[in-house]
Design a protein around this motif. Structure first.
Motif, PDB file in Angstrom:
ATOM      1  N   GLN A 142     -20.251 -90.762  26.335  1.00 31.66           N
ATOM      2  CA  GLN A 142     -21.368 -89.876  25.895  1.00 31.66           C
ATOM      3  C   GLN A 142     -20.617 -88.240  26.327  1.00 31.66           C
ATOM      4  O   GLN A 142     -21.290 -87.243  25.968  1.00 31.66           O
ATOM      5  CB  GLN A 142     -22.844 -89.783  26.271  1.00 31.66           C
ATOM      6  N   GLY A 143     -19.781 -88.201  26.893  1.00 35.29           N
ATOM      7  CA  GLY A 143     -19.091 -86.991  27.411  1.00 35.29           C
ATOM      8  C   GLY A 143     -19.671 -86.234  28.562  1.00 35.29           C
ATOM      9  O   GLY A 143     -19.412 -85.176  28.718  1.00 35.29           O
ATOM     10  N   MET A 144     -20.672 -87.097  29.251  1.00 39.50           N
ATOM     11  CA  MET A 144     -21.130 -86.695  30.440  1.00 39.50           C
ATOM     12  C   MET A 144     -20.525 -86.869  31.753  1.00 39.50           C
ATOM     13  O   MET A 144     -19.579 -87.872  31.882  1.00 39.50           O
ATOM     14  CB  MET A 144     -22.708 -87.081  30.311  1.00 39.50           C
ATOM     15  N   ASP A 145     -20.841 -86.278  32.740  1.00 42.04           N
ATOM     16  CA  ASP A 145     -20.089 -86.613  34.139  1.00 42.04           C
ATOM     17  C   ASP A 145     -20.799 -87.736  34.764  1.00 42.04           C
ATOM     18  O   ASP A 145     -22.135 -87.826  34.967  1.00 42.04           O
ATOM     19  CB  ASP A 145     -20.473 -85.250  35.114  1.00 42.04           C
ATOM     20  N   SER A 146     -20.021 -88.900  35.206  1.00 44.61           N
ATOM     21  CA  SER A 146     -20.524 -90.060  35.849  1.00 44.61           C
ATOM     22  C   SER A 146     -20.263 -90.066  37.364  1.00 44.61           C
ATOM     23  O   SER A 146     -20.546 -91.088  37.751  1.00 44.61           O
ATOM     24  CB  SER A 146     -19.908 -91.181  35.133  1.00 44.61           C
ATOM     25  N   SER A 147     -19.719 -88.890  37.906  1.00 45.39           N
ATOM     26  CA  SER A 147     -19.136 -89.060  39.062  1.00 45.39           C
ATOM     27  C   SER A 147     -20.145 -89.202  40.331  1.00 45.39           C
ATOM     28  O   SER A 147     -20.141 -89.711  41.334  1.00 45.39           O
ATOM     29  CB  SER A 147     -18.612 -87.671  39.419  1.00 45.39           C
ATOM     30  N   ARG A 148     -21.404 -89.164  39.964  1.00 47.81           N
ATOM     31  CA  ARG A 148     -22.705 -89.246  40.733  1.00 47.81           C
ATOM     32  C   ARG A 148     -23.489 -90.606  40.694  1.00 47.81           C
ATOM     33  O   ARG A 148     -24.128 -90.965  41.559  1.00 47.81           O
ATOM     34  CB  ARG A 148     -23.833 -88.174  40.729  1.00 47.81           C
ATOM     35  N   LEU A 149     -22.609 -91.418  39.637  1.00 43.98           N
ATOM     36  CA  LEU A 149     -23.662 -92.760  39.430  1.00 43.98           C
ATOM     37  C   LEU A 149     -22.970 -93.836  40.208  1.00 43.98           C
ATOM     38  O   LEU A 149     -21.700 -93.841  40.465  1.00 43.98           O
ATOM     39  CB  LEU A 149     -23.438 -93.103  38.096  1.00 43.98           C
ATOM     40  N   PRO A 150     -23.728 -94.569  40.899  1.00 48.65           N
ATOM     41  CA  PRO A 150     -23.105 -95.984  41.616  1.00 48.65           C
ATOM     42  C   PRO A 150     -22.463 -96.787  41.004  1.00 48.65           C
ATOM     43  O   PRO A 150     -22.872 -96.911  39.536  1.00 48.65           O
ATOM     44  CB  PRO A 150     -24.392 -96.431  42.297  1.00 48.65           C
ATOM     45  N   ILE A 151     -21.442 -97.483  41.296  1.00 49.05           N
ATOM     46  CA  ILE A 151     -21.050 -98.654  40.696  1.00 49.05           C
ATOM     47  C   ILE A 151     -21.192 -99.817  41.187  1.00 49.05           C
ATOM     48  O   ILE A 151     -21.224-100.924  40.799  1.00 49.05           O
ATOM     49  CB  ILE A 151     -19.123 -98.318  40.634  1.00 49.05           C
ATOM     50  N   TRP A 152     -21.259-100.013  42.788  1.00 46.01           N
ATOM     51  CA  TRP A 152     -21.915-100.951  43.717  1.00 46.01           C
ATOM     52  C   TRP A 152     -23.114-100.587  44.295  1.00 46.01           C
ATOM     53  O   TRP A 152     -23.027 -99.334  45.045  1.00 46.01           O
ATOM     54  CB  TRP A 152     -20.607-101.472  44.477  1.00 46.01           C
ATOM     55  N   SER A 153     -24.042-101.345  44.324  1.00 43.19           N
ATOM     56  CA  SER A 153     -25.094-100.762  45.148  1.00 43.19           C
ATOM     57  C   SER A 153     -26.150-101.982  45.247  1.00 43.19           C
ATOM     58  O   SER A 153     -26.290-102.932  44.321  1.00 43.19           O
ATOM     59  CB  SER A 153     -26.085 -99.715  44.218  1.00 43.19           C
ATOM     60  N   ASP A 154     -26.737-102.351  46.356  1.00 47.19           N
ATOM     61  CA  ASP A 154     -27.506-103.526  46.474  1.00 47.19           C
ATOM     62  C   ASP A 154     -29.056-102.900  45.953  1.00 47.19           C
ATOM     63  O   ASP A 154     -29.412-102.078  46.801  1.00 47.19           O
ATOM     64  CB  ASP A 154     -27.478-103.799  47.983  1.00 47.19           C
ATOM     65  N   VAL A 155     -29.354-103.364  44.918  1.00 48.30           N
ATOM     66  CA  VAL A 155     -30.485-103.166  44.487  1.00 48.30           C
ATOM     67  C   VAL A 155     -31.322-104.690  44.184  1.00 48.30           C
ATOM     68  O   VAL A 155     -30.842-105.501  43.940  1.00 48.30           O
ATOM     69  CB  VAL A 155     -30.662-102.477  43.221  1.00 48.30           C
ATOM     70  N   ASP A 156     -32.632-104.517  43.979  1.00 47.61           N
ATOM     71  CA  ASP A 156     -33.284-105.858  43.687  1.00 47.61           C
ATOM     72  C   ASP A 156     -33.747-105.863  42.328  1.00 47.61           C
ATOM     73  O   ASP A 156     -33.000-105.137  41.181  1.00 47.61           O
ATOM     74  CB  ASP A 156     -34.784-105.638  44.210  1.00 47.61           C
ATOM     75  N   ILE A 157     -33.895-107.104  41.895  1.00 47.92           N
ATOM     76  CA  ILE A 157     -34.080-107.494  40.349  1.00 47.92           C
ATOM     77  C   ILE A 157     -34.698-106.607  39.525  1.00 47.92           C
ATOM     78  O   ILE A 157     -34.351-106.467  38.334  1.00 47.92           O
ATOM     79  CB  ILE A 157     -34.474-109.066  40.138  1.00 47.92           C
ATOM     80  N   GLU A 158     -35.672-105.876  40.252  1.00 46.77           N
ATOM     81  CA  GLU A 158     -36.344-104.991  39.195  1.00 46.77           C
ATOM     82  C   GLU A 158     -35.576-103.963  38.738  1.00 46.77           C
ATOM     83  O   GLU A 158     -35.820-103.486  37.741  1.00 46.77           O
ATOM     84  CB  GLU A 158     -37.870-104.660  40.184  1.00 46.77           C
ATOM     85  N   VAL A 159     -34.737-103.437  39.613  1.00 44.09           N
ATOM     86  CA  VAL A 159     -33.937-102.154  39.453  1.00 44.09           C
ATOM     87  C   VAL A 159     -32.821-102.910  38.056  1.00 44.09           C
ATOM     88  O   VAL A 159     -32.621-102.016  37.236  1.00 44.09           O
ATOM     89  CB  VAL A 159     -33.286-101.699  40.495  1.00 44.09           C
ATOM     90  N   CYS A 160     -32.541-104.014  38.473  1.00 49.10           N
ATOM     91  CA  CYS A 160     -31.644-104.698  37.332  1.00 49.10           C
ATOM     92  C   CYS A 160     -32.227-104.673  35.985  1.00 49.10           C
ATOM     93  O   CYS A 160     -31.791-104.376  34.926  1.00 49.10           O
ATOM     94  CB  CYS A 160     -31.086-105.897  37.735  1.00 49.10           C
ATOM     95  N   THR A 161     -33.418-105.274  36.082  1.00 52.34           N
ATOM     96  CA  THR A 161     -34.405-105.258  34.744  1.00 52.34           C
ATOM     97  C   THR A 161     -34.383-103.773  34.180  1.00 52.34           C
ATOM     98  O   THR A 161     -34.564-103.855  32.692  1.00 52.34           O
ATOM     99  CB  THR A 161     -36.036-105.783  35.236  1.00 52.34           C
ATOM    100  N   GLU A 162     -34.934-102.899  34.790  1.00 53.50           N
ATOM    101  CA  GLU A 162     -34.727-101.319  34.260  1.00 53.50           C
ATOM    102  C   GLU A 162     -33.436-101.124  33.620  1.00 53.50           C
ATOM    103  O   GLU A 162     -33.376-100.456  32.404  1.00 53.50           O
ATOM    104  CB  GLU A 162     -35.082-100.568  35.416  1.00 53.50           C
ATOM    105  N   LEU A 163     -32.261-101.130  34.367  1.00 53.52           N
ATOM    106  CA  LEU A 163     -30.876-100.960  33.929  1.00 53.52           C
ATOM    107  C   LEU A 163     -30.690-101.807  32.531  1.00 53.52           C
ATOM    108  O   LEU A 163     -29.943-100.913  31.815  1.00 53.52           O
ATOM    109  CB  LEU A 163     -30.090-101.274  34.887  1.00 53.52           C
TER     110      LEU A 163
END
Length: 152
Positions: free
Chosen positions: A54-75
């Protein structure tokens, strides 16, 4: 089949496969930490690449993160919406467009939209295979996320 239609079909499969993995991880009585970690990596990576496309900066986004399944559901929901919108506006000629981006180590790269889209689809399938391997190791039936099963 035109190239863009093939790539779109790969993403329909990606959305379907993510949903199947999500439902399986949600249904486990005992949480599979490694499976959830791999799944969140797939989803965060999809988000990073969509952001770059989309031409936006992704530098602040995580690639690995320990999150629960609720966060996965939202993603899963966010990524599906972003992917759908992206493909709605994508023309065959856009596939050869070159995207410049920086990786998580701040190193700059350039790749075509086609190559990025192919990478994301293959990357997710690789890690879904790892999740299935972890499930089997814990005595849980792996999730059939084969492309041909999706096509049937």
């Amino acid at each position: 089949m035109i190239l863009i239609e093939t790539i779109q079909k790969m993403y329909e499969h990606l959305i379907w496969a993510n949903q199947r993995i999500l439902e399986t991880l949600q249904s486990l009585k005992i949480k599979n930490q490694e499976g959830s970690r791999l799944f969140s990596h797939i989803l965060f990576s999809e988000k990073v690449w969509i952001t770059r496309l989309q031409g936006m900066d992704s530098s602040r986004l995580p690639i690995w993160s320990d999150v629960d399944i609720e966060v996965c559901t939202e993603l899963v929901m966010q990524n599906e919406e972003s992917i759908t919108i992206f493909f709605t506006n994508l023309a065959e000629t856009d596939l050869e467009k070159i995207i410049s981006y920086k990786n998580s180590s701040d190193k700059e790269f350039k790749n075509s939209v086609r190559d990025i889209l192919t990478h994301v689809a293959l990357h997710g399938q690789y890690h879904r295979g790892q999740i299935n391997s972890r499930l089997r190791a814990n005595g849980i039936e792996p999730v059939n996320v084969d492309f041909i099963t999706f096509m049937r």
